[in-house]
Design a protein around this motif. Structure first.
Motif, PDB file in Angstrom:
ATOM      1  N   THR A 193      21.600  96.604  87.326  1.00 41.36           N
ATOM      2  CA  THR A 193      22.158  97.679  86.539  1.00 41.36           C
ATOM      3  C   THR A 193      22.866  98.672  87.450  1.00 41.36           C
ATOM      4  O   THR A 193      23.117  98.377  88.624  1.00 41.36           O
ATOM      5  N   THR A 194      23.197  99.834  86.898  1.00 38.22           N
ATOM      6  CA  THR A 194      23.869 100.890  87.663  1.00 38.22           C
ATOM      7  C   THR A 194      22.972 102.122  87.718  1.00 38.22           C
ATOM      8  O   THR A 194      21.970 102.217  86.996  1.00 38.22           O
ATOM      9  N   SER A 195      23.340 103.056  88.566  1.00 38.07           N
ATOM     10  CA  SER A 195      22.523 104.263  88.723  1.00 38.07           C
ATOM     11  C   SER A 195      22.415 105.040  87.421  1.00 38.07           C
ATOM     12  O   SER A 195      21.405 105.708  87.162  1.00 38.07           O
ATOM     13  N   CYS A 203      23.281  98.426  91.635  1.00 41.97           N
ATOM     14  CA  CYS A 203      24.306  97.937  92.572  1.00 41.97           C
ATOM     15  C   CYS A 203      25.488  98.905  92.641  1.00 41.97           C
ATOM     16  O   CYS A 203      26.604  98.495  92.972  1.00 41.97           O
ATOM     17  N   GLY A 204      25.238 100.180  92.322  1.00 38.77           N
ATOM     18  CA  GLY A 204      26.315 101.154  92.396  1.00 38.77           C
ATOM     19  C   GLY A 204      26.385 101.989  91.136  1.00 38.77           C
ATOM     20  O   GLY A 204      25.432 102.046  90.342  1.00 38.77           O
ATOM     21  N   SER A 231      22.186  90.711  84.160  1.00 37.59           N
ATOM     22  CA  SER A 231      23.082  91.724  84.723  1.00 37.59           C
ATOM     23  C   SER A 231      23.909  92.364  83.631  1.00 37.59           C
ATOM     24  O   SER A 231      24.394  91.690  82.723  1.00 37.59           O
ATOM     25  N   GLU A 232      24.066  93.660  83.720  1.00 36.74           N
ATOM     26  CA  GLU A 232      25.024  94.334  82.850  1.00 36.74           C
ATOM     27  C   GLU A 232      26.429  93.843  83.186  1.00 36.74           C
ATOM     28  O   GLU A 232      26.707  93.427  84.316  1.00 36.74           O
TER      29      GLU A 232
END
Length: 349
Positions: free
Chosen positions: A276-278, A292-293, A322-323
């Motif tokens: 995912t992302t932050s 991953c960012g 994964s998104e």
């Protein structure tokens, strides 16, 4: 085989000669294989004019022989030694994007400096780029050779963005590794076919379609990147790449839908990872949640994508969700790599 490890501070420029680079360049001239950092990923370099040296790349990686290699150079004048004709549009692209993450496909030269046919997989064209990294440039320059270099990983696995990734895959299989710290872009170069009237992107990467069009007008995209059932124009693009050990699925849906998928698999006793992302990391309950960012800065996703996929391997998850990411700009390259890593396994809400 003992694999040497040189740790090099990458502060400096192409004319800076480090003792470690001297040693590595000498091994390249002796037709050995050396891994080195570039601004994209770590490359696995060998003398592009030697069949013996190039064979060692294919052997170390387990790479199919019909998958051409990119030739790396350190000075623009080397391009004239490798290609037959340099179209005017290529001059513009070189001026704007070299050194940098752009690979150009051109008709190879049939006389003068002879490249190994194994580099080009017997094709009439050759892929060339000039990396934007002081260690890479210094190594190529000091070797005095054009350097054939794919990514320095086991074929099919996530590309290496750290020297430890290279060590994990290739220790004992190659002569040496130059550890220059983490790479920059984190995804491979854009591959642009310049042999026709209109340039064609065969692989999206660090230079976007929009950036290319600012320099040379119309740029097309290989149909195989848009439709899964199209045969790719670039031979290497037909192979699975970047795949983690666990099955990976890309989910086009909201976080609640992804969590439902995760929960159902965990109830079956499976260890589930989520990429995912932050912005979304607190929305999931899974065995392993890795960011991953940031969605607001997709360059951070590109930079961390391969390292994140490798961390799932290290944790031994059974499957990964994964998104999906927006496909504007560098997002096109991110989704290209993710789709390859997932074997085009996409779940739509």
């Amino acid at each position: 085989m003992e694999t040497k490890l040189w740790i090099v501070d990458n502060v400096g420029d192409i004319d800076t000669i480090y003792p470690q680079i001297e040693d590595a360049a000498k091994l390249l001239r002796e037709n050995q294989v050396i891994a080195f950092p570039t601004e994209t990923v770590y490359g696995l370099g060998a003398n592009a004019t030697s069949n013996i040296a190039v064979n060692k790349i294919f052997e170390a990686k387990g790479r199919p022989s019909d998958n051409p290699l990119i030739v790396h150079i350190s000075e623009k004048k080397q391009l004239h030694d490798i290609v037959e004709v340099i179209p005017s549009v290529v001059d513009k692209l070189v001026e704007k994007f070299w050194p940098g993450p752009l690979t150009l496909i051109l008709d190879k030269k049939n006389h003068g400096q002879t490249l190994s046919n194994k580099v080009t997989a017997e094709l009439s064209t050759v892929a060339v780029r000039m990396p934007d990294h002081p260690i890479a440039l210094a190594l190529i320059k000091k070797s005095g050779l054009p350097i054939a270099a794919p990514s320095a990983n086991t074929s099919g696995k996530p590309s290496p963005t750290l020297a430890r990734h290279v060590q994990h895959d290739l220790n004992g299989k190659i002569a040496g590794i130059i550890d220059g710290g983490p790479t920059g872009v984190g995804l491979e170069s854009t591959v642009l076919d310049c042999t026709g009237d209109i340039p064609v992107i065969l692989r999206p990467g660090g230079v976007t379609k929009e950036q290319l069009e600012e320099v040379c007008g119309q740029v097309d995209v290989d149909k195989a990147l848009l439709k899964e059932d199209e045969a790719p124009k670039s031979p290497g693009m037909k192979y699975t790449h970047y795949a983690p050990n666990a099955p990976l699925s890309i989910v086009k849906g909201n976080s609640e839908f992804i969590q439902e998928l995760v929960s159902s698999q965990r109830q079956l006793g499976r260890k589930v990872g989520v990429m995912t992302t932050s912005e979304n990391q607190d929305k999931y309950d899974a065995d392993l949640i890795l960011t991953c960012g940031s969605l607001s800065d997709l360059e951070t996703v590109a930079n961390q994508l391969y390292d994140t996929l490798r961390k799932f391997d290290e944790a031994g998850v059974d499957l990964i969700y994964s998104e999906a990411f927006p496909e504007d700009g560098i997002g096109q390259a991110i989704m290209n790599r993710l789709l390859k890593a997932a074997g085009h396994q996409v779940i739509i809400e």
